[in-house]
Write a protein that holds these residues in place. Structure first.
Motif, PDB file in Angstrom:
ATOM      1  N   PRO A   1       0.727  -1.140  -0.002  1.00 41.66           N
ATOM      2  CA  PRO A   1      -0.026   0.030  -0.053  1.00 41.66           C
ATOM      3  C   PRO A   1       0.786   1.386   0.126  1.00 41.66           C
ATOM      4  O   PRO A   1       2.005   1.291   0.636  1.00 41.66           O
ATOM      5  CB  PRO A   1      -0.993  -0.082   1.177  1.00 41.66           C
ATOM      6  CG  PRO A   1      -0.655  -1.557   1.804  1.00 41.66           C
ATOM      7  CD  PRO A   1       0.539  -2.097   1.191  1.00 41.66           C
ATOM      8  N   THR A   2       0.427   2.508  -0.552  1.00 41.00           N
ATOM      9  CA  THR A   2       1.156   3.583  -0.833  1.00 41.00           C
ATOM     10  C   THR A   2       1.470   4.140   0.721  1.00 41.00           C
ATOM     11  O   THR A   2       2.688   4.666   0.908  1.00 41.00           O
ATOM     12  CB  THR A   2       0.321   4.466  -1.322  1.00 41.00           C
ATOM     13  OG1 THR A   2      -0.150   4.242  -2.349  1.00 41.00           O
ATOM     14  CG2 THR A   2       1.068   5.852  -1.534  1.00 41.00           C
ATOM     15  N   MET A   3       0.574   3.970   1.676  1.00 39.42           N
ATOM     16  CA  MET A   3       0.905   4.579   3.054  1.00 39.42           C
ATOM     17  C   MET A   3       2.080   3.744   3.677  1.00 39.42           C
ATOM     18  O   MET A   3       2.466   4.544   4.969  1.00 39.42           O
ATOM     19  CB  MET A   3      -0.328   4.856   3.787  1.00 39.42           C
ATOM     20  CG  MET A   3      -1.052   3.119   4.350  1.00 39.42           C
ATOM     21  SD  MET A   3      -1.644   2.309   3.064  1.00 39.42           S
ATOM     22  CE  MET A   3      -3.039   3.106   2.738  1.00 39.42           C
ATOM     23  N   VAL A   4       2.452   2.649   3.364  1.00 40.37           N
ATOM     24  CA  VAL A   4       3.506   2.127   4.496  1.00 40.37           C
ATOM     25  C   VAL A   4       4.938   2.513   3.990  1.00 40.37           C
ATOM     26  O   VAL A   4       5.817   2.102   4.878  1.00 40.37           O
ATOM     27  CB  VAL A   4       3.566   0.623   4.118  1.00 40.37           C
ATOM     28  CG1 VAL A   4       2.093   0.048   4.448  1.00 40.37           C
ATOM     29  CG2 VAL A   4       3.731   0.207   2.501  1.00 40.37           C
ATOM     30  N   TRP A   5       5.081   3.323   2.703  1.00 42.33           N
ATOM     31  CA  TRP A   5       6.487   3.694   2.426  1.00 42.33           C
ATOM     32  C   TRP A   5       6.795   5.146   3.494  1.00 42.33           C
ATOM     33  O   TRP A   5       5.809   5.677   3.581  1.00 42.33           O
ATOM     34  CB  TRP A   5       6.453   4.298   1.100  1.00 42.33           C
ATOM     35  CG  TRP A   5       6.257   3.049   0.084  1.00 42.33           C
ATOM     36  CD1 TRP A   5       5.285   2.725  -0.783  1.00 42.33           C
ATOM     37  CD2 TRP A   5       7.378   2.366  -0.213  1.00 42.33           C
ATOM     38  NE1 TRP A   5       5.701   1.502  -1.430  1.00 42.33           N
ATOM     39  CE2 TRP A   5       7.017   1.534  -1.407  1.00 42.33           C
ATOM     40  CE3 TRP A   5       8.807   2.215  -0.302  1.00 42.33           C
ATOM     41  CZ2 TRP A   5       7.892   0.579  -2.026  1.00 42.33           C
ATOM     42  CZ3 TRP A   5       9.689   1.484  -0.945  1.00 42.33           C
ATOM     43  CH2 TRP A   5       9.156   0.454  -1.697  1.00 42.33           C
ATOM     44  N   GLU A   6       7.990   4.995   3.799  1.00 48.22           N
ATOM     45  CA  GLU A   6       8.546   5.916   4.651  1.00 48.22           C
ATOM     46  C   GLU A   6       9.541   6.688   3.792  1.00 48.22           C
ATOM     47  O   GLU A   6      10.307   5.849   3.100  1.00 48.22           O
ATOM     48  CB  GLU A   6       8.892   5.112   5.969  1.00 48.22           C
ATOM     49  CG  GLU A   6       8.028   4.574   6.876  1.00 48.22           C
ATOM     50  CD  GLU A   6       8.584   3.853   8.178  1.00 48.22           C
ATOM     51  OE1 GLU A   6       8.318   4.812   9.330  1.00 48.22           O
ATOM     52  OE2 GLU A   6       9.251   2.922   7.955  1.00 48.22           O
TER      53      GLU A   6
END
Length: 467
Positions: A265-270
């Motif tokens: 998912p896009t939100m897991v990228w830090e």
């Protein structure tokens, strides 16, 4: 102006005085001499002294056995240098006998234990690594990497390499803390990049070089060549109740890995971090373990990093990378929720990513090793070249120890490139005079690095003798 060749008492490359003093004060010359004495022969030359003299010459820039004659103009300091045939006779037994190499490795380990004790007693203390603003106190970091050595003439063991050159493919291990060369295995040019047996041999030899007092916390970093089942299993088995071993290795991306990346998912990228701990605006990192079945099969944790591809990457981008506009790379590690003992936040994906990327500094060690005797092996004989590799490793240690013990607080020279050290210190000119039965080395009062030379000499002279 005219030129004459009748100068007396002149010394070129006076930095050899510091290197030889370091070898004598740390007990290296005596330890190596004792090893060769165990062979039962009584040669005219002390083989330990010959090996140290060769290491000094290599540090100064010698690229062949014949160039040890460089030290001839320092005969008043160290005596006449050995001939190239004497050097050859000293190196050949190293390649012939495994027992002798084991004895030499044990002697080097004993000397290294004494040197590390002295380093820890400095005002600056032991050189712990700092990554992303975190100091890895107590952790010894070992970087393993291979390199290629080109053979410019027919030599025993030279073969075609995976990069379509001709020569050798040695595998080495370096200590990132002290920048020492812990172990190196000379291999034929046709040796594989990810040969498990070779990696296991170099890993074992490197750990044996680390004093027992400092083996409690080890970090092993390898590129993609280290991603083999046997090697990772061996690294995991090194963990005991008294020793913690963590590793990071490169990971070749397959279709399974790309499918897992696409499912992220896009939100897991830090946001990824730079080496100084600041945020990298054009790079990201994410956990891939739960989405990738291979992670469970290998019993590792997988982390993926993405960056905007540069022009040189355009021709090698996969379909997924072209579709998403990112270039991906994966690392495998055994760092779980507890991370590295004593380093807060070391379990986080961002930190582990920075930690593994700092493995790239091993390329500096490889480049320095090539500039210090390994760019071209000097003999046609395999056994002699094995001995030459050992001498080059000893030269790297001498260079590192001299800086760590004598120049540790010199901002310019402590971590300077080898060429800078040669320009500023190792190739310093001097004059030798005698007064009241004492020999005095005089350097110019206008030499810009004169104080660094004097400070280093005084500190080396003050070192306690090894017990």
């Amino acid at each position: 102006m005219s030129v004459r060749v009748d100068g007396k008492g002149l010394i070129g490359h006076a930095g050899a005085v510091l290197l030889r003093k370091c070898a004598d004060q740390t007990g290296l010359a005596g330890a190596l001499g004792a090893v060769f004495a165990r062979l039962g022969t009584v040669p005219v030359w002390d083989r330990g002294v010959v090996l140290v003299q060769l290491a000094v010459a290599i540090t100064l820039g010698a690229t062949s056995m014949r160039q040890i004659v460089l030290l001839a103009h320092q005969e008043a300091l160290f005596g006449a240098p050995p001939s190239d045939s004497t050097v050859r006779r000293s190196l050949e037994p190293v390649g012939e006998g495994e027992r002798l190499r084991i004895w030499i490795a044990r002697a080097r380990a004993r000397v290294r234990r004494h040197v590390w004790t002295l380093i820890a007693q400095r005002e600056a203390g032991f050189p712990w690594l700092q990554v992303a603003g975190k100091v890895l106190t107590g952790w010894i970091v070992v970087d393993i990497d291979a390199t290629l050595i080109t053979a410019h003439s027919p030599k025993e063991g030279a073969a075609a390499t995976f990069k379509k050159t001709w020569g050798f493919h040695p595998l080495g291990a370096w200590c990132a803390n002290a920048q020492e060369s812990l172990a190196m295995l000379l291999r034929k040019g046709s040796a594989g990049s990810n040969t498990v047996a070779d990696h296991l041999e170099v890993l074992a030899a490197a750990i044996e070089q680390i004093p027992a007092r400092w083996r409690a916390k080890l970090l092993i970093r390898i590129d993609g060549a280290g991603a083999t089942h046997d090697l990772l299993e061996r690294l995991e088995k090194l963990n005991t109740t008294r020793r913690t071993v963590r590793f990071t290795v490169g990971w070749a991306i397959t279709e399974v890995d790309e499918a897992a990346i696409a499912a992220l998912p896009t939100m897991v990228w830090e946001a990824a971090l730079r080496q100084d701990g600041t945020v990298h605006p054009q790079a990201g990192v994410a956990e891939l373990t739960g989405l990738n079945a291979r992670a469970g099969m290998w019993k590792v944790r997988l982390l993926v990093r993405r960056v905007k591809p540069s022009g040189r990457h355009a021709a090698k981008l996969t379909a997924l990378e072209k579709q998403t506009g990112w270039k991906y790379s994966i690392i495998a590690t055994n760092m779980g929720p507890r991370g590295m003992r004593g380093v807060p936040g070391s379990h986080q994906a961002q930190f582990i990513d920075v930690l593994h990327r700092s493995h790239a500094t091993v390329e500096d060690r490889v480049r320095t090793s090539k500039a210090m005797g390994l760019r071209n092996l000097p003999s046609k004989t395999w056994n002699v070249n094995v001995g030459w590799v050992l001498a080059a490793n000893i030269a790297a240690d001498l260079d590192a120890w001299t800086r760590l013990l004598g120049l540790y607080d010199d901002a310019e020279l402590a971590r300077a490139e080898l060429q800078t050290m040669r320009y500023c210190l190792w190739h310093l000119p001097a004059r030798l005079v005698s007064h009241a039965r004492r020999r005095i080395v005089k350097i110019s009062a206008t030499w810009p690095w004169r104080q660094a030379f004097l400070t280093c000499w005084a500190r080396l002279c003050a070192l306690p003798a090894p017990t």
